[in-house]
Design a protein around this motif. Structure first.
Motif: not given
Lengths: 94, 94
Positions: B63-82
């Motif tokens: 859960e800490k990982h899912l709220n991390s800065e890198h997930i919050k920034t890179i996650g949506p960029m990956i999602a956009q290509h998914t």
């Protein structure tokens, strides 16, 4: 190294039976040459979702496993209780 | 121990970009406390199918990982290509 994920949605009421069948399959498969990991998982919120996550030394070892006696006998029994399944063979990227 | 599998079908032509983004995510995530494994895989026959297979010491670490800065920034960029994705949190049965 080859990674395999088999994700199944099990038909209602059949999960316990499938876990028992997997118990037999796991016991036989872990004795196979080239089997690094062969582990059964259950979704934390949806108990009907099971995943077998596997690791094999090579594609050849995996193919030998898929033609093994225990897969040929227990595999169809598990399939019979399965509503939907996905089978993926993966190579590691990062 | 908590196992996570995130399977994605990537939009046509976007796979290389997503792998680059995952490169950054993997580097940051492997430094996190409680991260046992965080590995990216590609289907051997369908290159647009990627799977992130993870292992965390506990649900709290995940859960800490899912709220991390890198997930919050890179996650949506990956999602956009998914095109399509599945996220499962698993407990080990056998």
């Amino acid at each position: 190294v080859v990674k395999v994920v088999v994700k199944r949605i099990i038909k209602e009421g059949n999960v316990e039976e499938v876990i028992k069948l997997y118990g037999q399959l796991v016991e036989a498969t872990r004795k196979e040459e080239g089997c690094i990991k062969y582990e059964l998982f259950q979704d934390e919120k949806k108990p009907e979702v099971l995943a077998m996550i596997e690791e094999w030394e090579s594609k050849e070892h995996l193919e030998k496993h898929l033609n093994s006696e225990h897969i040929k006998t227990i595999g169809p029994m598990i399939a019979q209780h399965t509503q939907n399944s996905e089978f993926n063979i993966y190579n590691k990227l990062i």
